[in-house]
Design an enzyme around this catalytic site. Structure first.
Site, PDB file in Angstrom:
ATOM      1  N   CYS A   2       0.855  -1.192   0.000  1.00  0.00           N
ATOM      2  CA  CYS A   2       0.000   0.000   0.000  1.00  0.00           C
ATOM      3  C   CYS A   2       0.891   1.242   0.000  1.00  0.00           C
ATOM      4  O   CYS A   2       2.085   1.178   0.200  1.00  0.00           O
ATOM      5  CB  CYS A   2      -0.839   0.006   1.263  1.00  0.00           C
ATOM      6  SG  CYS A   2      -1.805  -1.490   1.454  1.00  0.00           S
ATOM      7  N   ARG A  27       2.250   2.225  -6.720  1.00  0.00           N
ATOM      8  CA  ARG A  27       2.284   1.101  -5.777  1.00  0.00           C
ATOM      9  C   ARG A  27       0.989   0.315  -5.864  1.00  0.00           C
ATOM     10  O   ARG A  27       0.801  -0.680  -5.198  1.00  0.00           O
ATOM     11  CB  ARG A  27       2.502   1.596  -4.348  1.00  0.00           C
ATOM     12  CG  ARG A  27       3.821   2.294  -4.101  1.00  0.00           C
ATOM     13  CD  ARG A  27       3.887   2.929  -2.719  1.00  0.00           C
ATOM     14  NE  ARG A  27       3.942   1.928  -1.678  1.00  0.00           N
ATOM     15  CZ  ARG A  27       5.083   1.352  -1.250  1.00  0.00           C
ATOM     16  NH1 ARG A  27       6.217   1.692  -1.810  1.00  0.00           N
ATOM     17  NH2 ARG A  27       5.078   0.443  -0.298  1.00  0.00           N
ATOM     18  N   TRP A  74      -3.652  -1.702  -1.283  1.00  0.00           N
ATOM     19  CA  TRP A  74      -3.481  -2.843  -2.188  1.00  0.00           C
ATOM     20  C   TRP A  74      -3.976  -4.025  -1.354  1.00  0.00           C
ATOM     21  O   TRP A  74      -3.252  -4.510  -0.471  1.00  0.00           O
ATOM     22  CB  TRP A  74      -2.018  -2.996  -2.575  1.00  0.00           C
ATOM     23  CG  TRP A  74      -1.737  -4.225  -3.367  1.00  0.00           C
ATOM     24  CD1 TRP A  74      -1.357  -5.457  -2.888  1.00  0.00           C
ATOM     25  CD2 TRP A  74      -1.849  -4.404  -4.786  1.00  0.00           C
ATOM     26  NE1 TRP A  74      -1.203  -6.356  -3.903  1.00  0.00           N
ATOM     27  CE2 TRP A  74      -1.500  -5.742  -5.077  1.00  0.00           C
ATOM     28  CE3 TRP A  74      -2.197  -3.569  -5.823  1.00  0.00           C
ATOM     29  CZ2 TRP A  74      -1.495  -6.255  -6.372  1.00  0.00           C
ATOM     30  CZ3 TRP A  74      -2.194  -4.078  -7.120  1.00  0.00           C
ATOM     31  CH2 TRP A  74      -1.843  -5.390  -7.384  1.00  0.00           C
ATOM     32  N   ASN A 100       0.602  -0.293   6.150  1.00  0.00           N
ATOM     33  CA  ASN A 100       1.115  -1.038   4.987  1.00  0.00           C
ATOM     34  C   ASN A 100       1.781  -2.287   5.541  1.00  0.00           C
ATOM     35  O   ASN A 100       2.661  -2.198   6.393  1.00  0.00           O
ATOM     36  CB  ASN A 100       2.138  -0.188   4.219  1.00  0.00           C
ATOM     37  CG  ASN A 100       2.744  -0.973   3.060  1.00  0.00           C
ATOM     38  OD1 ASN A 100       2.119  -1.911   2.574  1.00  0.00           O
ATOM     39  ND2 ASN A 100       3.944  -0.627   2.642  1.00  0.00           N
ATOM     40  N   GLY A 101       1.322  -3.447   5.102  1.00  0.00           N
ATOM     41  CA  GLY A 101       1.933  -4.701   5.579  1.00  0.00           C
ATOM     42  C   GLY A 101       0.876  -5.711   5.941  1.00  0.00           C
ATOM     43  O   GLY A 101      -0.286  -5.627   5.530  1.00  0.00           O
ATOM     44  N   GLU A 481      10.479 -20.507 -18.729  1.00  0.00           N
ATOM     45  CA  GLU A 481      10.195 -19.156 -18.208  1.00  0.00           C
ATOM     46  C   GLU A 481      11.336 -18.208 -18.555  1.00  0.00           C
ATOM     47  O   GLU A 481      11.113 -17.064 -18.957  1.00  0.00           O
ATOM     48  CB  GLU A 481       9.965 -19.211 -16.701  1.00  0.00           C
ATOM     49  CG  GLU A 481       9.812 -17.862 -16.014  1.00  0.00           C
ATOM     50  CD  GLU A 481       8.733 -16.969 -16.618  1.00  0.00           C
ATOM     51  OE1 GLU A 481       7.873 -17.473 -17.374  1.00  0.00           O
ATOM     52  OE2 GLU A 481       8.764 -15.760 -16.348  1.00  0.00           O
ATOM     53  N   LYS A 485      11.155 -14.669 -20.896  1.00  0.00           N
ATOM     54  CA  LYS A 485      11.670 -13.346 -20.488  1.00  0.00           C
ATOM     55  C   LYS A 485      12.536 -12.738 -21.599  1.00  0.00           C
ATOM     56  O   LYS A 485      12.376 -11.592 -21.982  1.00  0.00           O
ATOM     57  CB  LYS A 485      12.496 -13.454 -19.199  1.00  0.00           C
ATOM     58  CG  LYS A 485      11.724 -13.811 -17.958  1.00  0.00           C
ATOM     59  CD  LYS A 485      10.759 -12.755 -17.468  1.00  0.00           C
ATOM     60  CE  LYS A 485       9.401 -12.737 -18.012  1.00  0.00           C
ATOM     61  NZ  LYS A 485       8.341 -13.601 -17.704  1.00  0.00           N
ATOM     62  N   GLU A 488      10.463 -11.772 -24.646  1.00  0.00           N
ATOM     63  CA  GLU A 488       9.535 -10.670 -24.388  1.00  0.00           C
ATOM     64  C   GLU A 488      10.222  -9.314 -24.408  1.00  0.00           C
ATOM     65  O   GLU A 488       9.676  -8.342 -24.919  1.00  0.00           O
ATOM     66  CB  GLU A 488       8.945 -10.827 -22.977  1.00  0.00           C
ATOM     67  CG  GLU A 488       7.693 -11.607 -22.846  1.00  0.00           C
ATOM     68  CD  GLU A 488       7.106 -11.448 -21.461  1.00  0.00           C
ATOM     69  OE1 GLU A 488       6.055 -10.815 -21.353  1.00  0.00           O
ATOM     70  OE2 GLU A 488       7.702 -11.945 -20.499  1.00  0.00           O
ATOM     71  N   HIS A 504      16.232 -34.648 -30.862  1.00  0.00           N
ATOM     72  CA  HIS A 504      15.061 -34.977 -31.711  1.00  0.00           C
ATOM     73  C   HIS A 504      14.699 -33.826 -32.621  1.00  0.00           C
ATOM     74  O   HIS A 504      13.554 -33.680 -33.013  1.00  0.00           O
ATOM     75  CB  HIS A 504      13.893 -35.387 -30.795  1.00  0.00           C
ATOM     76  CG  HIS A 504      14.240 -36.533 -29.907  1.00  0.00           C
ATOM     77  ND1 HIS A 504      14.313 -37.833 -30.338  1.00  0.00           N
ATOM     78  CD2 HIS A 504      14.637 -36.553 -28.608  1.00  0.00           C
ATOM     79  CE1 HIS A 504      14.684 -38.613 -29.358  1.00  0.00           C
ATOM     80  NE2 HIS A 504      14.887 -37.876 -28.280  1.00  0.00           N
ATOM     81  N   LYS A 604       0.143  -5.838 -20.271  1.00  0.00           N
ATOM     82  CA  LYS A 604       0.366  -6.446 -18.952  1.00  0.00           C
ATOM     83  C   LYS A 604      -0.713  -7.480 -18.663  1.00  0.00           C
ATOM     84  O   LYS A 604      -0.453  -8.500 -18.055  1.00  0.00           O
ATOM     85  CB  LYS A 604       0.369  -5.370 -17.864  1.00  0.00           C
ATOM     86  CG  LYS A 604       0.649  -5.920 -16.465  1.00  0.00           C
ATOM     87  CD  LYS A 604       1.995  -6.630 -16.403  1.00  0.00           C
ATOM     88  CE  LYS A 604       2.226  -7.289 -15.071  1.00  0.00           C
ATOM     89  NZ  LYS A 604       3.430  -8.182 -15.096  1.00  0.00           N
TER      90      LYS A 604
END
Ligand code: AGP
Length: 609
Positions: A2, A27, A74, A100-101, A481, A485, A488, A504, A604
């Site tokens: 947050c 944030r 958040w 925040n937390g 993955e 990256k 992208e 193969h 996104k």
């Protein structure tokens, strides 16, 4: 994650804090709120939705005050609603608090307070903190002493900013793990915020508030004590960031910032979910359901799909639970075998991916139990699934997903251990796995220290026209993955596959100097991998191998070797290798002058088919 901020001084504090919170909106937020004393009362205004919702309400009243706090939420506990928005106030509405937390012991504290007649308006852990501070404040002690006493009762990661209607020239703040920065104004004003971005227009003089320090911020100055009330000094610094670079925490791109956030993201992801030797996941299916489930279908896209492959590796190896992983776009148009005893797991950072949402609806039509692993609280998938586990990774701004992927893989491991506990599987060494998870944030931090080596390798291979990513078992999943990256953000074509598959077909693509990245954390099948490495080298390929720093078997074989911190578990050993590979992709893209945070052609969240 947050945004929090507070101001006390000569200006109209309401205008100042609304300006400050606007600069913290990167944030992420799903609701906002403000508190300020006016005419001997504490005025609290809060709204779900965008900051403009709150601003409209404030403008209607056009208030003026010299002290105010503001919050952008958040959500972690409780959906984004007006009631769950901060600030929260105490039983007697004498104080207001923003947070925040995550407070890990809020449930037991809330039960105790309810037994003493406290009434709560929200589902949040933060409101419990407000009541605890308020309870201590009833003793007539100064606000800062009430905060010091209250904090000693809380467990978890938090940063609080607190005001009282009885002390209108004071803002009190304290932190433990969550960030908080003090801003020293000129001409009788001072302020506090989650980071310096919010305060740059007002000052360049700052101090980081350290853990377990309590700051009393008044127009005349800032006094800091430890939790026992003993004065401590603050180390001030001058920051000449511009606002844009400050939002990135001084990093050149959000992607690099988010890569570096990963140790704390793993801590946040684990917060409140690990007991001494067990995993504690609240709000999932009842025990008999877990006994019944005999198959898992994981459904996702892109990076989330790659996290799903890690889940498959884990569930089958640890639980012998048959697990399939499906691309959402294929699943929704395919003929999936959906048995009533299966569980459908939807992994999604945004919670808004159209194909995943459509696949979810298909499962609901077949009355299949659904569980979401989602980052954005209040998102469509999070609301639609039967049960949800939040990754708590905070807003991920860069299109290329990094911290969310690691958080997804961690949540999958928590879920795996949870299922083992529910199925009473004695063969699963839960206590050892819990310890390995506890240690994992430090391993991720150590992996970040490889940044310099990855920068050097990136310089060498930034002009590559093709890069191989190879590995076996869990390392093969990481290879997928890592390849995504690089594709992208650096727009470099890649060939990724299990190392045993090269012969193969893909091996035909190896040319003189082709970079082949081998995930080599799995010691059990090392000699197989060594023969794959030699096959590449025999055709002119250049091998970069990633292995544990307790393993020198590849030092004389691969051209480049990256040594990783061992994580006492093969799943985590593989997972930690994504950190240097994220940095490799980042620095190759940077070498090529790519945009990085907003790559061409990509969004996104793919909210359309
Ligand atoms: C990953 O870096 C990409 N941004 C993309 O593959 C992403 O993972 C995919 O679109 C799924 O998004 P979601 O997790 O929000 O559903």
């Amino acid at each position: 994650m947050c945004g929090i901020a507070g101001y006390v001084g000569q200006r109209n504090a309401v205008d100042v804090v609304l300006d400050m919170i606007k600069r913290l909106e990167y944030r992420g937020y799903d609701s906002t709120g403000i508190a300020f004393p006016v005419d001997g009362e504490l005025r609290i205004l809060k709204r779900a939705g965008k900051l403009s919702e709150l601003k409209a309400v404030v403008d209607d009243e056009n208030p003026s005050s010299h002290q105010a706090i503001v919050h952008s939420r958040w959500a972690t506990h409780g959906a984004p609603t007006d009631l769950n928005a901060h600030p929260h106030y105490d039983h007697g509405a004498r104080i207001a608090l923003i947070h925040n937390g995550i407070i890990e012991n809020y449930i037991e504290l809330k039960e105790e307070l309810v037994r003493h007649g406290h009434i709560f308006q929200s589902e949040t852990d933060s409101e419990v903190a407000a009541h605890i501070v308020g309870q201590e404040y009833q003793e007539g002690v100064p606000l800062e002493e009430a905060v010091r006493r209250a904090v000693k009762k809380l467990r978890g990661a938090f940063a609080f900013v607190v005001v009282s209607v009885d002390e209108p020239d004071k803002v009190v703040c304290v932190r433990n793990a969550s960030p908080l920065v003090i801003g020293f104004g000129k001409d009788g004003e001072n302020m506090v915020a989650s980071d310096i971005t919010a305060m740059l227009p007002y000052t360049k003089q700052f101090a980081i508030l350290e853990n377990d320090m309590v700051a009393v911020v008044t127009p005349d100055g800032v006094k800091v004590t430890n939790l026992n009330g003993r004065p401590v000094d603050l180390e001030t610094f001058e920051a000449n960031y511009d606002v844009k670079s400050a939002e990135k925490g001084g990093y050149d791109h959000f992607m690099l910032k988010e890569i570096h956030e990963q140790p704390d993201v793993v801590r946040q992801c684990l917060a409140g979910r690990l007991s001494e030797k067990t995993v504690t996941l609240d709000g999932l299916f009842s025990d008999h359901v877990w006994q019944e489930i005999d198959r898992v279908n994981i459904i996702a896209c892109g990076t989330a799909y790659h996290a799903g492959l890690m889940g498959k590796y884990l569930f089958e190896k640890m639980l012998q639970l048959p697990t399939d992983v499906h691309f959402s776009s294929e699943f929704r148009y395919g003929e999936p075998i959906l048995s009533p005893r299966s569980l459908a797991v939807f992994i999604s950072q945004s919670g808004e991916t159209a194909d995943s949402l459509a696949a979810l609806k298909l499962c609901q039509q077949h009355r299949i139990r659904t569980l979401g692993i989602v980052n954005v609280v209040g998102s469509s998938i999070a609301r639609e699934v039967d049960k949800v586990l939040f990754t708590q990774a905070g807003p991920e701004i860069s299109v290329a997903s990094t911290k969310a992927y690691v958080a997804q893989a961690i949540v999958l491991m928590l879920l795996g251990i949870h299922i083992a506990q529910k199925k009473e599987m004695p063969g699963v060494r839960t206590a050892d796995l819990v310890q390995a998870l506890r240690n994992f944030p430090d391993a991720v931090q150590e992996a970040l220290d490889l940044e310099g080596q990855m920068q050097e390798i990136a310089k060498k291979f930034a002009d590559s026209s093709l890069v191989f990513f190879l590995g076996r078992r869990a390392d093969a999943n990481i290879a997928l993955e890592a390849a995504l990256k690089l594709k992208e953000i650096a727009y470099i074509p890649t060939q990724e596959c299990p190392a045993g598959e090269m012969k193969h077909g893909p091996l035909a693509l190896i040319d003189q100097g082709t970079l082949a990245v081998f995930g080599a954390t799995d010691k059990e099948i090392r000699e197989k991998l060594v023969s794959n490495i030699k096959e590449i080298q025999a055709r002119g390929g250049h091998v970069l191998a990633l292995t544990g720093n307790d393993d020198d078997s590849l030092d004389k074989i691969a051209e480049d070797v990256v040594k990783l911190p061992p994580c006492d578990d093969p799943y985590l050993d593989a997972l930690v290798s994504i950190v240097p590979l994220q940095m490799l992709a980042y620095y190759m893209a940077k070498e090529r002058g790519c945009e990085i945070d907003q790559p061409r052609n990509l969004a996104k969240s793919v909210t359309v088919e």
